[in-house]
Design a protein around this motif. Structure first.
Motif, mmCIF file in Angstrom:
data_model
loop_
_atom_site.group_PDB
_atom_site.id
_atom_site.type_symbol
_atom_site.label_atom_id
_atom_site.label_comp_id
_atom_site.label_asym_id
_atom_site.label_seq_id
_atom_site.Cartn_x
_atom_site.Cartn_y
_atom_site.Cartn_z
ATOM 1 N N GLY A 105 9.661 24.843 8.357
ATOM 2 C CA GLY A 105 9.031 26.354 7.371
ATOM 3 C C GLY A 105 8.541 27.703 7.792
ATOM 4 N N TRP A 108 10.496 29.999 9.240
ATOM 5 C CA TRP A 108 11.692 30.083 7.687
ATOM 6 C C TRP A 108 11.675 31.805 6.873
ATOM 7 N N SER A 109 10.048 31.502 7.402
ATOM 8 C CA SER A 109 10.069 33.020 5.892
ATOM 9 C C SER A 109 8.127 32.930 6.450
ATOM 10 N N PRO A 114 11.715 29.277 1.565
ATOM 11 C CA PRO A 114 12.224 30.017 1.316
ATOM 12 C C PRO A 114 12.336 30.648 -0.182
ATOM 13 N N LEU A 187 17.747 30.531 12.887
ATOM 14 C CA LEU A 187 16.898 29.878 12.641
ATOM 15 C C LEU A 187 16.373 29.927 14.618
ATOM 16 N N GLU A 247 15.871 35.268 5.319
ATOM 17 C CA GLU A 247 16.570 34.865 3.970
ATOM 18 C C GLU A 247 17.629 36.311 4.169
#
Length: 350
Positions: A105, A108-109, A114, A187, A247
């Motif tokens: 994660g 991811w952000s 998410p 990614l 995203e």
């Protein structure tokens, strides 16, 4: 628990690996990058070997596919290129999880997960941005062809569209594998690369330049493909840094990948198809068979499509930065960041 005053006021996306000292060790960023790229080489080798073995067992099939033709109407060519691109997804997971030894994660952000609220409000803008870029490239190619320029052959030299069943199969392959490739590319080539350099450097600019330059790996260096490839890489890196996660960049690249594939297949042999084919080659995952091909960049129509896509991408990236700033109430050159008081994600257990 008192706040950790060693942390900066906020942690932008490219600095997420600095949240815990163990994630930002001297060799950890290099191990993350090396693990991802080594895993990718191994995985695409497996894909190529399995493809050759399967085709060798199929009766009446030519297995001499050292380099595919790049025909956008060929299910084999499209499936092989996208399957190779999809391998960036497990490669990125391996790099973050086992090379960096941190939760996935974090790549991811800034929230380490998410963000559905962001997707609901800005997701349609990311999809629209990709659709407009492809439409602009196709239109530029069509206009150039109408003005008497030679569109050249579509990727792989196809002078006419394939049969309806063939095109339907291509569309199915693109709709299934295209999004997976986009997730993997973002990614690894945005998340991992941005955060590797961000571990050492506070400024996001070198990290964004590197995340754009990796788009040239194994790519045919023709002007019609290189410029939109760099622009797409830069747009994705800027969106990831500005929005604080992957995203929006995933939505952008997914839309460009899927729609450019479909337009170049349906419009094979036309100016619009050539314009979209140049962008399709630019969006191809680095290290794949499609990225190495020059045929999509042949002719004035393809060059017009590539140049138009480049300009459109840069302009729409600036628009998206404004939209993100308005939603998050931050300055135009200020990223969405993780607050300093937010606890770091839990470490990965040994």
């Amino acid at each position: 628990m008192s706040p950790d005053h060693s942390l900066p006021a906020a942690t932008p996306f490219h600095r997420m690996a600095t949240l815990r000292p163990a994630w930002a060790g001297r060799l950890r960023p290099l191990l993350t990058l090396a693990a991802a790229f080594i895993a990718y080489v191994v995985l695409i080798s497996v894909v190529l070997v399995l493809t050759i073995l399967v085709l060798a067992l199929a009766p009446g099939v030519n297995v001499a596919i050292g380099i595919t033709s790049g025909d956008p109407t060929s299910p084999l060519d499209v499936a092989l290129a996208l399957a190779m691109g999809v391998m960036w997804l497990p490669a990125g997971i391996i790099g973050v999880r086992f090379g960096g030894w941190r939760p996935l994660g974090t790549a991811w952000s800034v929230t380490a997960r998410p963000r559905r609220a962001l997707l609901r409000s800005l997701g349609p803008w990311g999809v629209a941005m990709g659709a407009v870029v492809v439409a602009a490239a196709a239109l530029a190619g069509a206009i150039t062809r109408a003005d008497g320029g030679s569109a050249g052959s579509a990727a792989g030299g196809a002078d006419s569209a394939g049969s309806v069943p063939q095109l339907l199969l291509v569309a199915l392959i693109v709709l299934v594998l295209g999004p997976l490739q986009a997730i993997g590319v973002e990614l690894t080539l945005r998340g991992v690369v941005l955060q590797t350099l961000g571990t050492w450097l506070r400024s996001p600019l070198p990290a964004m330049i590197a995340a754009s330059a990796v788009m040239l790996i194994g790519r045919e260096l023709s002007l019609a493909v290189v410029l939109p490839a760099l622009a797409l890489g830069l747009a994705s890196a800027v969106l990831a840094w500005k929005s604080g996660g992957l995203e929006l960049s995933i939505l952008l690249v997914t839309t460009v990948t899927v729609t450019s594939h479909l337009v170049s297949a349906l419009g094979a042999g036309t100016g619009a198809g050539s314009g979209a084919a140049a962008l399709n080659a630019a969006a191809a995952a680095p290290g794949t068979s499609s990225a190495a091909l020059a045929t999509a960049a042949a002719g004035p129509a393809a060059l017009a499509g590539g140049l138009t896509a480049t300009v459109t991408l840069l302009l729409l990236t600036a628009v998206m930065m404004g939209r993100i700033s308005a939603r998050e109430r931050v300055g135009l050159l200020e990223p969405v960041a993780r607050p300093a008081g937010e606890p770091a994600p839990a470490p990965v257990l040994h």
